[in-house]
Design an enzyme around this catalytic site. Structure first.
Site, PDB file in Angstrom:
ATOM      1  N   GLY A 212       0.836  -1.207   0.000  1.00  0.00           N
ATOM      2  CA  GLY A 212       0.000   0.000   0.000  1.00  0.00           C
ATOM      3  C   GLY A 212       0.859   1.240   0.000  1.00  0.00           C
ATOM      4  CG  ASN A 213      -0.145   4.734  -1.511  1.00  0.00           C
ATOM      5  OD1 ASN A 213      -0.853   5.552  -0.947  1.00  0.00           O
ATOM      6  ND2 ASN A 213      -0.519   4.129  -2.646  1.00  0.00           N
ATOM      7  CG  HIS A 214       2.750   6.396   4.190  1.00  0.00           C
ATOM      8  ND1 HIS A 214       2.363   5.720   5.314  1.00  0.00           N
ATOM      9  CD2 HIS A 214       4.044   6.079   3.980  1.00  0.00           C
ATOM     10  CE1 HIS A 214       3.387   5.035   5.785  1.00  0.00           C
ATOM     11  NE2 HIS A 214       4.424   5.222   4.984  1.00  0.00           N
ATOM     12  CB  ALA A 280      -1.741   7.572  -3.889  1.00  0.00           C
TER      13      ALA A 280
END
Ligand code: CTP
Length: 403
Positions: A212-214, A280
């Site tokens: 995943g990402n932030h 994102a």
């Protein structure tokens, strides 16, 4: 949810018998979620008390240029009050006050506030039938309308004089729905459908792990709120986030992976007028997703990744009437890279975030953006809250749609 929710409503009460109905009017505004302040003419206090309206509006009520209670010469700031208001409603509006306002007379706090207000002003006239029809009243209405003020027509019925005819102030419910409809009809994105993508995507490795990402999703959610407040019907396709939104014009479509987001975006895009892709999205995903939890065995583990589909580029290929907006998060050669993405993905507008700008990017409350359109016009904005950035983006879109 009412369009009046979160709006600052200034109610101006003048000296007509219908002033007693303003108690209900204030309650309806509060129920709609508005913040309400009341300003009165001195004579209107004979019809309804400032205490009643202060209690219902939860704000002090003013009727003179100086502090009424303590008589200490502290000025009641009509300029501040006028600028605070998103909407100013004069109800009941007497022939006397309307005539004074039409002619710039300014001998009480309410009249001074009117001259200071920059917001839309509505009048709900209340007077006897012959007064309502008198050429001088009609001239006042006309003059006020020429200042872009809006008259909420009086209705017919029994009047305080005992006569029956036109001149009764519209009922509080009618005033509220008149206002709601009028605001909705003037919103720049009314009848427009807006699709947004927001947040991160999670790409499964096995049943319990993901890449995943932030991304917090905050920018996309602020865009959704701004679009809905501008009158649009909104589809918000969001990856997993903690953001919450409750607005009757926003339909939230939760997704997990880039493929889910791709499918949802393609399902809704055809009927959209505007699409803004702020998510994102993971650029790569595990090629094979393990069906069982991967056990730790060796000292290293190699995952083979494959590219996800580029949702934005795929929509750029099929777009017809849609105004398509993408984001570009860059660290170097920002303007050139963003211009390249605008062309390559067939966008109408690109929002450039530079990670070199302090306060911009992931997990921040603020953002600093530069907008680039198809003619390569570049507009740079200051560091702002994400809610303000969302409004800047829509202002630019609205300008371009109407160009
Ligand atoms: N985007 C998308 N689908 C993807 C990847 C990105 O819809 N699979 C969208 C993002 O929502 C954003 C825009 O594309 O609006 C830009 O994404 P970015 O990652 O900055 O650009 P890329 O084209 O992926 O290029 P690079 O990562 O090489 O900078």
């Amino acid at each position: 949810m009412s369009i009046l929710s979160g709006k600052n409503i200034l109610l101006g009460v003048t000296a007509g018998i219908a002033a007693y109905k303003t108690a209900s009017l204030v309650r309806l505004f509060i129920k709609a979620g508005a913040d309400v302040k009341v300003v009165m003419t001195p004579a209107s206090k004979d019809f309804v008390t400032p205490l009643t309206l202060a209690t219902l509006s939860k704000n002090p009520v003013h009727y003179s240029f100086t502090n009424e209670e303590e008589d200490n010469g502290v000025w009641n700031n009509h300029v501040e009050l006028g600028l605070w208001a998103d909407y100013f409603i004069v109800a009941p509006a007497t022939a006397n006050t309307m005539s004074k306002m039409a002619n710039g007379v300014c001998d009480n706090l309410l009249l001074a506030t009117y001259l200071s207000a920059k917001c839309p002003v509505y009048f709900a006239p209340a007077m006897d039938l012959d007064m309502y029809k008198h050429p001088s009243s009609l001239a006042s209405f006309k003059k006020l309308e020429s200042y872009n003020n809006i008259i909420i027509p009086a209705t017919s019925g029994e009047l305080a004089s005992g006569l029956i005819g036109e001149g009764r102030m519209a009922e509080p419910e009618e005033i509220v729905s008149f206002l709601e409809n009028d605001i909705l009809n003037t919103l720049p994105l009314r009848n427009k459908k807006v699709m947004l993508t927001a947040g991160p995507t999670y790409e499964a490795i096995d049943p319990v792990r993901f890449i995943g990402n932030h991304s917090s999703g905050k920018m996309g959610f602020e865009l959704a709120k701004a679009a809905a407040n501008l009158g649009a019907e909104v589809i918000l396709i969001t990856g997993p986030t903690h953001q919450k939104v409750a607005h009757s014009s926003i339909q939230v479509v939760p997704v997990i992976s880039a493929q889910d987001m791709y499918d949802a975006a393609h399902q809704y895009f055809k009927n959209m007028d505007i699409a803004i892709l702020s998510a994102a999205v993971a650029d790569y995903k595990p090629k094979n997703v393990a069906t069982q939890k991967i056990k730790k065995k060796d000292t290293t583990l190699t995952l083979e990744l494959e590219k996800t589909k580029d949702i934005l580029a795929s929509l750029g290929q099929i777009k017809e009437k849609q105004f398509l907006v993408g984001f570009a998060l860059e660290t170097n050669n920002e303007l050139e890279n963003a211009k390249g993405k605008l062309k390559k993905k067939n966008l109408n507008l690109i929002v450039l975030n530079s990670l070199n700008d302090k306060g911009a990017g992931f997990k921040k409350e603020t953002n600093k953006v530069t907008l680039i359109d198809v003619k390569e016009n570049i507009t740079e904005y200051a560091l702002k809250s994400k809610a303000e950035v969302a409004i800047d983006i829509f202002n630019q879109i609205i300008k371009q749609i109407h160009a």
